[in-house]
Motif scaffolding. Sequence first.
Motif, PDB file in Angstrom:
ATOM      1  N   TYR A   7       0.680  -1.342   0.096  1.00 52.79           N
ATOM      2  CA  TYR A   7      -0.180   0.148   0.058  1.00 52.79           C
ATOM      3  C   TYR A   7       0.925   1.358  -0.158  1.00 52.79           C
ATOM      4  O   TYR A   7       0.678   2.279  -0.833  1.00 52.79           O
ATOM      5  CB  TYR A   7      -0.863  -0.131   1.162  1.00 52.79           C
ATOM      6  N   ALA A   8       2.072   1.129   0.936  1.00 50.83           N
ATOM      7  CA  ALA A   8       2.866   2.339   0.831  1.00 50.83           C
ATOM      8  C   ALA A   8       3.464   2.381  -0.452  1.00 50.83           C
ATOM      9  O   ALA A   8       3.418   3.791  -1.110  1.00 50.83           O
ATOM     10  CB  ALA A   8       3.973   2.092   1.931  1.00 50.83           C
ATOM     11  N   VAL A   9       4.099   1.538  -1.090  1.00 53.56           N
ATOM     12  CA  VAL A   9       4.408   1.791  -2.506  1.00 53.56           C
ATOM     13  C   VAL A   9       3.511   2.126  -3.328  1.00 53.56           C
ATOM     14  O   VAL A   9       3.737   3.139  -4.276  1.00 53.56           O
ATOM     15  CB  VAL A   9       5.148   0.381  -3.025  1.00 53.56           C
ATOM     16  N   GLU A  10       2.058   1.607  -3.504  1.00 54.59           N
ATOM     17  CA  GLU A  10       1.128   2.131  -4.283  1.00 54.59           C
ATOM     18  C   GLU A  10       0.724   3.571  -4.172  1.00 54.59           C
ATOM     19  O   GLU A  10       0.314   4.344  -5.046  1.00 54.59           O
ATOM     20  CB  GLU A  10      -0.289   1.239  -4.178  1.00 54.59           C
ATOM     21  N   SER A  11       0.922   4.122  -2.767  1.00 46.46           N
ATOM     22  CA  SER A  11       0.740   5.583  -2.497  1.00 46.46           C
ATOM     23  C   SER A  11       1.906   6.460  -2.949  1.00 46.46           C
ATOM     24  O   SER A  11       1.745   7.552  -2.969  1.00 46.46           O
ATOM     25  CB  SER A  11       0.620   5.432  -1.081  1.00 46.46           C
ATOM     26  N   GLY A  12       2.911   5.982  -3.198  1.00 43.82           N
ATOM     27  CA  GLY A  12       3.808   6.855  -3.672  1.00 43.82           C
ATOM     28  C   GLY A  12       5.392   6.641  -3.082  1.00 43.82           C
ATOM     29  O   GLY A  12       6.279   7.048  -3.314  1.00 43.82           O
ATOM     30  N   ALA A  13       5.493   5.738  -1.973  1.00 37.99           N
ATOM     31  CA  ALA A  13       6.644   5.342  -1.261  1.00 37.99           C
ATOM     32  C   ALA A  13       7.571   4.337  -1.949  1.00 37.99           C
ATOM     33  O   ALA A  13       7.207   3.839  -2.833  1.00 37.99           O
ATOM     34  CB  ALA A  13       6.414   4.774   0.153  1.00 37.99           C
TER      35      ALA A  13
END
Length: 118
Positions: free
Chosen positions: A85-91
């Motif tokens: 989720y963090a990666v999908e959000s831009g992390a």
Amino acid sequence: MTLSAAVLETPDPRALAAFYRTLLGWPVVEDGPTWVMLRPEVGAGLSFQQAPDYVRPTWPTADGAQQMMAHLDIRVDDLDVAVAYAVESGATVAEFQPQDGVRVCLDPDGHPFCLYMP
């Protein structure tokens, strides 16, 4: 005394606040061109202050490079789901991971944050 927020410097407060709003699900309670604040229903919030000369910290730390001044710890129920989720959000997931059960990620401006399970 009551802690109201931790503050992250950034060249673009609204963009970084949007990332953390998505990641944490907290509403914006102050929104200006140089200052944005998110706050959960209970507890301290997270603010973003414009810093035009902001330099991304280096993770892991390295001699002579911009040092990390602080990081956020974010408790999660499922580490794999939270990282996705963090990666999908831009992390991005940091290449260096210092311990099992914790994932160091970098927000869009390079501030490290740790996702962990209790």
